[in-house]
Design an enzyme around this catalytic site. Structure first.
Site, PDB file in Angstrom:
ATOM      1  N   CYS A  12     -22.105  22.110  12.757  1.00 56.80           N
ATOM      2  CA  CYS A  12     -22.641  23.024  13.778  1.00 56.80           C
ATOM      3  C   CYS A  12     -23.979  23.581  13.289  1.00 56.80           C
ATOM      4  CB  CYS A  12     -21.665  24.167  14.003  1.00 56.80           C
ATOM      5  SG  CYS A  12     -21.408  25.126  12.499  1.00 56.80           S
ATOM      6  N   HIS A  39     -17.109  24.678   3.996  1.00 53.37           N
ATOM      7  CA  HIS A  39     -15.858  24.134   3.473  1.00 53.37           C
ATOM      8  C   HIS A  39     -15.929  22.618   3.483  1.00 53.37           C
ATOM      9  CE1 HIS A  39     -13.712  28.130   4.431  1.00 53.37           C
ATOM     10  NE2 HIS A  39     -14.103  28.072   3.186  1.00 53.37           N
ATOM     11  N   GLU A 126     -14.471  34.647   6.140  1.00 51.23           N
ATOM     12  CA  GLU A 126     -15.098  35.209   7.348  1.00 51.23           C
ATOM     13  C   GLU A 126     -14.383  36.497   7.780  1.00 51.23           C
ATOM     14  OE1 GLU A 126     -15.552  32.626  10.873  1.00 51.23           O
ATOM     15  OE2 GLU A 126     -15.257  34.434  12.057  1.00 51.23           O
ATOM     16  N   THR A 163     -14.133  33.216  14.353  1.00 57.27           N
ATOM     17  CA  THR A 163     -14.904  32.287  15.205  1.00 57.27           C
ATOM     18  C   THR A 163     -14.267  30.908  15.352  1.00 57.27           C
ATOM     19  OG1 THR A 163     -16.186  31.629  13.275  1.00 57.27           O
ATOM     20  CG2 THR A 163     -17.140  33.347  14.683  1.00 57.27           C
ATOM     21  N   CYS A 193     -16.487  30.785  18.511  1.00 57.72           N
ATOM     22  CA  CYS A 193     -17.863  30.325  18.764  1.00 57.72           C
ATOM     23  C   CYS A 193     -17.883  29.064  19.630  1.00 57.72           C
ATOM     24  CB  CYS A 193     -18.604  30.115  17.449  1.00 57.72           C
ATOM     25  SG  CYS A 193     -18.078  28.649  16.560  1.00 57.72           S
ATOM     26  N   SER A 221     -10.833  23.738   5.359  1.00 59.44           N
ATOM     27  CA  SER A 221     -11.648  24.138   6.514  1.00 59.44           C
ATOM     28  C   SER A 221     -10.750  24.555   7.680  1.00 59.44           C
ATOM     29  CB  SER A 221     -12.550  22.976   6.936  1.00 59.44           C
ATOM     30  OG  SER A 221     -12.917  23.099   8.285  1.00 59.44           O
ATOM     31  N   ASN A 223     -11.461  25.379  10.846  1.00 59.14           N
ATOM     32  CA  ASN A 223     -11.658  24.758  12.166  1.00 59.14           C
ATOM     33  C   ASN A 223     -11.213  23.303  12.176  1.00 59.14           C
ATOM     34  OD1 ASN A 223     -14.263  22.907  12.324  1.00 59.14           O
ATOM     35  ND2 ASN A 223     -14.664  24.520  10.839  1.00 59.14           N
ATOM     36  N   SER A 265     -18.133  21.714   9.499  1.00 55.71           N
ATOM     37  CA  SER A 265     -18.905  21.612   8.253  1.00 55.71           C
ATOM     38  C   SER A 265     -18.923  20.186   7.697  1.00 55.71           C
ATOM     39  CB  SER A 265     -18.389  22.612   7.214  1.00 55.71           C
ATOM     40  OG  SER A 265     -17.008  22.747   7.248  1.00 55.71           O
TER      41      SER A 265
END
Ligand code: SF4
Length: 294
Positions: A12, A39, A126, A163, A193, A221, A223, A265
């Protein structure tokens, strides 16, 4: 065997900007990154090769040997940044603007006298940054945590999300909180996000077409794990890998359509390597299944 890439996948803008900043020529090996910049093991390895020091977190401040330090895209509390400045360090802030939006949102809810609640993983960097400047707060991550809301006895809740949370999960939790008889007023700002949402929608759509999904991203990670969860919910076999070397030929046996997705990432070159390796596996399997004509 057909191979398709998700329509939105990989790095991103927040992560890319942070990497670009860390790779900048101005540092000349005089940079320590506080925590993992992203990550992703490959990115962290190439940073180390560029002479950048990495430390686990602010707890390791005594290990910093450089003059310049960097806050990662995950952000950090103002208190943390001040601690670094007070230690005489020059702080470069690569916090993603969408993470900073969560910081601002929760502070403005507190100003309006809402009790702050974060939907996310309490040990994630985060989330630690989001709550780091608050006097009191609650972090919840699932239905099993709803009882904590009752225990705290706060009737006016201001809720935000990490996010990279899963959209459905967050919406369902907020709905359940609104229905709780111990709560009068819920102000919810959905701070997942857009890049995270795009990747979740894309994997959802692709999961309807494939019979196997390869999900690429760091094992830690958040996400990327959510992308695997989406496949689980769609009952699609999914394998989470960090690099092409982890692909196993047996996964592809009998499969007709394989999908590829990647967390926010995961760099493009890692996705390309995995894609090429899968195409090679598909070609090998086709050759083996075709009769040899003599
Ligand atoms: S995942 Fe979202 S919030 Fe995190 S760095 Fe990327 S764009 Fe920013």
């Amino acid at each position: 065997m057909k191979v398709s890439l998700a329509s939105a996948l990989g790095t991103c803008f927040g992560v890319q900007d942070a990497i670009n900043l860390a790779m900048g020529p101005e540092f000349h090996s005089d940079l320590t990154i506080i925590g993992q910049l992203v990550h992703n093991p490959q990115v962290n390895e190439s940073l180390k090769n560029n002479g950048v020091d990495l430390i686990q977190g602010i707890e390791d401040i005594s290990k910093i040997k450089t003059k310049k330090v960097m806050i990662t895209a995950h952000g950090a509390a103002d208190k943390t940044k001040q601690k670094l400045i007070d230690a005489g360090l020059i702080v470069y802030d690569a916090s993603c603007p969408l993470v900073m939006r969560v910081h601002k949102t929760i502070k403005s809810l507190v100003d309006k006298e809402y009790f702050p609640v974060v939907i996310g993983q309490k040990d994630h960097v985060e989330v630690k940054g989001i709550v780091g400047d608050l006097d009191d707060f609650l972090v919840i991550n699932g239905e099993s945590d709803l009882e904590k809301i009752r225990e705290r006895g706060k009737r006016k809740l201001g809720i935000v999300s990490q996010t990279t949370q899963q959209v459905d999960k967050v919406e369902s939790l907020v709905k359940k909180i609104r229905e709780m008889d111990c709560v009068d007023d819920v102000a919810f700002v959905n701070t997942i996000c857009q890049p995270t949402r795009d990747r979740q929608i894309a994997v959802w759509e692709l999961a309807e077409q494939v019979d196997l999904m390869i999900v690429i991203g760091g094992f830690n990670s958040s996400n990327t794990k959510k992308l695997v969860q989406v496949c689980d919910e769609k009952n699609i076999e999914a394998h989470h890998i960090e690099s092409s070397t982890q692909l196993q030929h047996s996964w592809f046996k009998g499969k007709e359509h394989v999908g590829i997705t990647a967390g926010t990432s995961t760099p493009e070159n890692v996705i390309n390597e995995v894609h090429q390796e899968i195409l090679k596996i598909a070609k090998d399997m086709k050759l083996k299944s075709e009769p040899v004509v003599s």
